[in-house]
Design a protein around this motif. Sequence first.
Motif, short mmCIF file in Angstrom:
data_model
loop_
_atom_site.label_atom_id
_atom_site.label_comp_id
_atom_site.label_asym_id
_atom_site.label_seq_id
_atom_site.Cartn_x
_atom_site.Cartn_y
_atom_site.Cartn_z
N VAL A 150 -4.84 5.80 -3.05
CA VAL A 150 -5.29 7.00 -2.35
C VAL A 150 -6.53 6.48 -1.62
O VAL A 150 -6.71 6.99 -0.56
CB VAL A 150 -5.58 8.19 -3.56
CG1 VAL A 150 -6.41 9.05 -2.60
CG2 VAL A 150 -4.30 8.94 -3.89
N LEU A 151 -7.22 5.50 -2.19
CA LEU A 151 -8.52 4.93 -1.53
C LEU A 151 -7.81 4.23 -0.30
O LEU A 151 -8.40 4.41 0.89
CB LEU A 151 -9.24 4.12 -2.32
CG LEU A 151 -10.05 4.63 -3.22
CD1 LEU A 151 -10.84 3.80 -4.02
CD2 LEU A 151 -11.06 5.74 -2.54
N TRP A 155 -9.17 4.82 3.50
CA TRP A 155 -10.03 4.07 4.19
C TRP A 155 -9.28 3.10 5.19
O TRP A 155 -9.64 2.39 6.11
CB TRP A 155 -10.77 3.34 3.33
CG TRP A 155 -11.91 4.47 2.79
CD1 TRP A 155 -11.76 4.68 1.50
CD2 TRP A 155 -12.94 5.08 3.17
NE1 TRP A 155 -12.70 5.57 1.29
CE2 TRP A 155 -13.34 5.96 2.19
CE3 TRP A 155 -13.39 5.39 4.61
CZ2 TRP A 155 -14.64 6.59 2.46
CZ3 TRP A 155 -14.43 6.02 4.71
CH2 TRP A 155 -15.02 6.90 3.85
N GLY A 156 -8.11 2.64 4.57
CA GLY A 156 -7.37 1.55 5.08
C GLY A 156 -6.24 2.28 6.23
O GLY A 156 -5.84 1.24 7.28
N ALA A 157 -5.87 3.54 6.25
CA ALA A 157 -5.20 4.28 7.38
C ALA A 157 -5.87 4.92 7.86
O ALA A 157 -5.98 4.57 9.12
CB ALA A 157 -3.91 4.61 6.65
N ILE A 158 -6.44 6.01 7.45
CA ILE A 158 -7.11 6.93 8.35
C ILE A 158 -8.38 6.32 9.23
O ILE A 158 -8.77 6.39 10.02
CB ILE A 158 -7.38 8.22 7.46
CG1 ILE A 158 -6.09 8.77 6.99
CG2 ILE A 158 -8.19 9.17 8.22
CD1 ILE A 158 -6.44 10.07 5.83
N GLY A 159 -9.26 5.62 8.26
CA GLY A 159 -10.27 5.19 8.59
C GLY A 159 -10.15 4.04 9.72
O GLY A 159 -11.10 3.96 10.79
N ARG A 350 -1.92 5.75 16.19
CA ARG A 350 -2.05 5.59 14.71
C ARG A 350 -1.07 4.62 14.14
O ARG A 350 -0.25 4.91 13.62
CB ARG A 350 -2.09 6.84 14.09
CG ARG A 350 -2.72 8.32 14.73
CD ARG A 350 -4.33 7.90 14.81
NE ARG A 350 -4.64 8.22 13.44
CZ ARG A 350 -6.03 8.32 13.02
NH1 ARG A 350 -6.74 8.19 14.06
NH2 ARG A 350 -6.35 8.84 11.70
N PRO A 351 -1.60 3.38 14.58
CA PRO A 351 -0.50 2.35 14.07
C PRO A 351 -0.33 2.10 12.48
O PRO A 351 0.79 1.54 12.08
CB PRO A 351 -0.91 1.14 14.62
CG PRO A 351 -2.38 1.17 15.02
CD PRO A 351 -2.67 2.98 15.09
N ILE A 352 -1.31 2.46 11.85
CA ILE A 352 -1.36 2.20 10.22
C ILE A 352 -0.74 3.51 9.61
O ILE A 352 -1.65 4.42 9.36
CB ILE A 352 -2.78 1.77 9.63
CG1 ILE A 352 -3.28 0.59 10.62
CG2 ILE A 352 -2.48 1.18 8.18
CD1 ILE A 352 -2.50 -0.65 10.68
N PRO A 353 0.43 3.34 8.98
CA PRO A 353 0.92 4.65 8.70
C PRO A 353 0.79 4.84 6.95
O PRO A 353 0.15 4.04 6.32
CB PRO A 353 2.34 4.43 8.51
CG PRO A 353 2.43 2.80 8.66
CD PRO A 353 1.39 2.53 9.31
N THR A 354 0.74 6.14 6.75
CA THR A 354 0.50 6.34 5.03
C THR A 354 1.61 6.94 4.55
O THR A 354 1.70 6.73 3.07
CB THR A 354 -0.59 7.56 5.00
OG1 THR A 354 0.22 8.65 5.73
CG2 THR A 354 -1.70 7.18 5.71
N LEU A 378 1.93 -2.82 4.72
CA LEU A 378 0.46 -3.14 4.66
C LEU A 378 -0.18 -2.56 3.37
O LEU A 378 -0.71 -3.20 2.43
CB LEU A 378 -0.21 -2.64 5.89
CG LEU A 378 -1.63 -3.41 6.12
CD1 LEU A 378 -1.61 -5.06 5.66
CD2 LEU A 378 -2.27 -3.02 7.27
N LEU A 379 -0.30 -1.13 3.19
CA LEU A 379 -1.03 -0.48 2.37
C LEU A 379 -0.54 -0.60 0.95
O LEU A 379 -1.04 -0.87 0.13
CB LEU A 379 -1.35 1.02 2.72
CG LEU A 379 -2.10 1.02 4.15
CD1 LEU A 379 -2.51 2.43 4.33
CD2 LEU A 379 -3.58 0.12 4.05
#
Length: 511
Positions: A150-151, A155-159, A350-354, A378-379
């Motif tokens: 969740v963190l 921070w890794g995606a949204i931030g 928004r290239p880093i997806p969740t 990645l995440l």
Amino acid sequence: MLTFIIRRVLIGLGILLVSSFLLYLLVDLTIEPLEDLIASTDPNKEFQIAERIRLLELDEPVIQRYFEWLGGVLTGDLGTAWRTNRPVGELLQGAIISTVQLVSAATVLSIVLGVAVGIVSALRQYSGFDYLITFVSFLLFSLPSFWVAVLLKQWGAIGFNDFLANPWIAWGIVVGLGVIAGFLWQLAIGGAVKRRLINAAIGGGATIAALAFLQLSGWWETPNIGPVILAVTSVVIAFAVTALSTGLRNRRALYTALTCAALGVALWYPVRFYLFYYLTDYMNWGVVALLALLAIGVGVGIGVLYRGPDWKQSARTGGIVAFLVAGLIFIDQVMSVWGPYYNSNAINGRPIPTIGDRTPNLGGNWWVGVLDSYTHLLLPTLALMLISFAGYTRYSRGSMLEVMNQDYIRTARAKGLTERTVVVRHGFRNSLIPLATIVPLDVITLIGGAIITERIFGRPGMGQLFLQSLDTDQIEPVMAYLMIVAFLAIVANIIADLIYAVLDPRIRVNA
């Protein structure tokens, strides 16, 4: 060895048979396929219940249903998910690929980083670096995977996606990161005060210079490796691999490594041009594997050409360096499509997806698909890697400390061997023996842990398939998941025994 493998395989098949029977009974007790119909108020409820009992053969004894399922498995029929009427084998195809991608990446990264940091921590026992790594390891080990996930999403995606909208790091933060890097670098290397200050200055200066280069060159907008970063990184790889493999005093090995690095830089543009304009329509992971083998062959060939009595060491060093440099060129080619990927309508900046393992309606060529897979990996990979990294760090540190206190280590030093030879050839190799049991079994544990990670990140892997099938009372997909995990556990034990024999010649698998 063949007799040992045959014996272990037969024992494993027996264990698999017994475990499949017990698991089938337990899953059958756990699920209730008629639950939704029993709670239904449909006036046709009784007829529907009778039809489902007939469809799932629930009127037969559970043992008879088990042997019918087992007969299907032995003939290659894993059954059908009755709610979707899709074969289980079809459901497993995509799920296995997604889970293997996640687990493989997390395992490789956690092993390499965890073992390396653990070894350095053991060699610097009771130093500030050792205390810091011990604290970080216990902290990461105690964190629940769902909370870490969740963190990372926050921070890794949204931030980070918000950062990419205006990618600029304040110079004060850059200097602060350089100071932290220099502090950690001098902790890891240690030595007298003067040596610590020099190492801190070099590490901090290199960090500040690297961040300044990335910022001033617009790297965040168009990330790439390029010839400059490739040249610097290749030279560093050449020296590092040579130092660990043979020692820098072995000039032929060093020249082989530097030649491979120089050849990689020289071929950077021709290789990328050929890959993008001629091979894009034919690219797949099979072609990538063949190109990797070609790179290793070229590195080995360069080592052989330098000849000398130790040409095998040069060939080994050349093969490793060539593989790593070729990997950098491949990554650079993947990153070259960042612009079209970032600006596509499906990504929308928004290239880093969740969630998920691919972007719907993305389009593009094979390289865009690979980049999309990497961003989705990645995440969740980082979430699994952090937990495993902590374990490997502690295991490798404890094993290395035990080995370095053995009599044969003192004997090697008394003979006048260099510290690198003592640590790498005598200490490091023997410290891997306990890890030979942990690593194969930890892969199975990661698959189990991936259930939570896949659920949080919405990856359609085996964990998701298992949970969804369990929630919808479908025994065939659940059994398929459990049997695959059980099979991999048996294979992991056999592999661990074989690795024992490779690492320690005193162990005989046919004893």
